[in-house]
Design a protein around this motif. Sequence first.
Motif, PDB file in Angstrom:
ATOM      1  N   SER A 108       0.718  -1.130   0.070  1.00  0.00           N
ATOM      2  CA  SER A 108       0.040   0.044   0.016  1.00  0.00           C
ATOM      3  C   SER A 108       0.899   1.210   0.098  1.00  0.00           C
ATOM      4  O   SER A 108       2.124   1.125   0.460  1.00  0.00           O
ATOM      5  CB  SER A 108      -1.082  -0.067   1.256  1.00  0.00           C
ATOM      6  OG  SER A 108      -0.147   0.225   2.669  1.00  0.00           O
ATOM      7  N   TYR A 161      -2.144  -1.381  -4.787  1.00  0.00           N
ATOM      8  CA  TYR A 161      -0.837  -1.926  -4.144  1.00  0.00           C
ATOM      9  C   TYR A 161       0.486  -1.775  -4.767  1.00  0.00           C
ATOM     10  O   TYR A 161       1.434  -2.394  -4.594  1.00  0.00           O
ATOM     11  CB  TYR A 161      -1.338  -3.186  -3.514  1.00  0.00           C
ATOM     12  CG  TYR A 161      -2.264  -3.210  -2.638  1.00  0.00           C
ATOM     13  CD1 TYR A 161      -2.311  -2.770  -1.359  1.00  0.00           C
ATOM     14  CD2 TYR A 161      -3.687  -3.481  -3.244  1.00  0.00           C
ATOM     15  CE1 TYR A 161      -3.450  -2.607  -0.440  1.00  0.00           C
ATOM     16  CE2 TYR A 161      -4.984  -3.389  -2.539  1.00  0.00           C
ATOM     17  CZ  TYR A 161      -4.553  -3.085  -1.227  1.00  0.00           C
ATOM     18  OH  TYR A 161      -5.757  -2.935  -0.241  1.00  0.00           O
ATOM     19  N   THR A 211       4.111  -5.910   1.319  1.00  0.00           N
ATOM     20  CA  THR A 211       2.886  -6.383   1.676  1.00  0.00           C
ATOM     21  C   THR A 211       3.090  -7.501   2.808  1.00  0.00           C
ATOM     22  O   THR A 211       2.040  -7.757   3.728  1.00  0.00           O
ATOM     23  CB  THR A 211       2.220  -7.104   0.413  1.00  0.00           C
ATOM     24  OG1 THR A 211       3.036  -8.291   0.034  1.00  0.00           O
ATOM     25  CG2 THR A 211       2.178  -6.253  -0.837  1.00  0.00           C
TER      26      THR A 211
END
Length: 331
Positions: A108, A161, A211
Amino acid sequence: MNKQTVTTKNTRISGKTVVITGASGGAGRAIAVEFARAGARLVLAGRRDFALDETVEECNQVDASGAISVVTDVTDSEAVALLAKTAFEVYGRIDVWVNNAGVLAAGSLTDTPVEVIDQVIKTNLMGYIHGAHAVLPYFKEQKQGVLINNISVGGWFPVPYATGYSASKFGLRGFSEALRGELLNYPDIHICDAFPAFLDTPGIQHAANFTGRYLKPAPPVYDPQELARALVSLAEKPRESVVVGSMAVVLKLSHALFPGLTRAITAKVIERYLNVADNVPLTSGNIFRPLKFGSGISGGWSRFMPPSKRKIAAALLLTGIAGLFLATRSK
């Protein structure tokens, strides 16, 4: 003289000087080998000297026209200028320049360190601008040349992302369009963009990953040699853009017709995958420095989806998009 060598000597690329960035593995290595088959004189750039040596050796085994390497970090404009200067000094001209070096950071926006995002932009966008800035003076002096930007389907299709990556790829489309406008008085200087679908390369193993989950490319993945053949064709017969892989066409169409829906579905698919994927340590990957592994062409992903299943997946997705479009039009 074998049959393959006879074929290379009859191509329009035979004897042409071609510079390729990001040639130390993956798509760049595939592109280099394909240009070698076409009889090009190659100048190969990348950050990994040992991997460049491997690519040079493979290219010289394919064709004896010659391949040399210049260790280059495309984020360094002076290094890229030296790359162009070296190519010109060795071969006396530059006919084709392939901007290919690229990196990926997953995570993100707020979880990804801003310096990582900066470096993604410097590599993927500024690296290509550095390449164009370095080679265009030679093209203008010659009044001809072909600049190929390997952009990827990410130039049309946003990837949640991976916002830095998407920003760089969308930016490249604008860069190419603006540059074409500047070169209207040079009809024999061509700016060509390539938009491949997801490729079976080691690139995702090299990616920065914030992530905390194991990454793998979204299926289907395509053989990088399909892209390589398309780029040789672009160099021979320049045109503004080429799409490589039927899924790239599908993704472009889906986002053009239903941007909000496509964006939402993509985000949900990624989120669901990240919720179940195995845990892995956070890493900056190859963003700031090259990695020792993954100098081959393939990333080993194609075994998960052979060509027959790729076509079925693309057909199903295209059918779904067409159905949504017709349903919208009927309301």
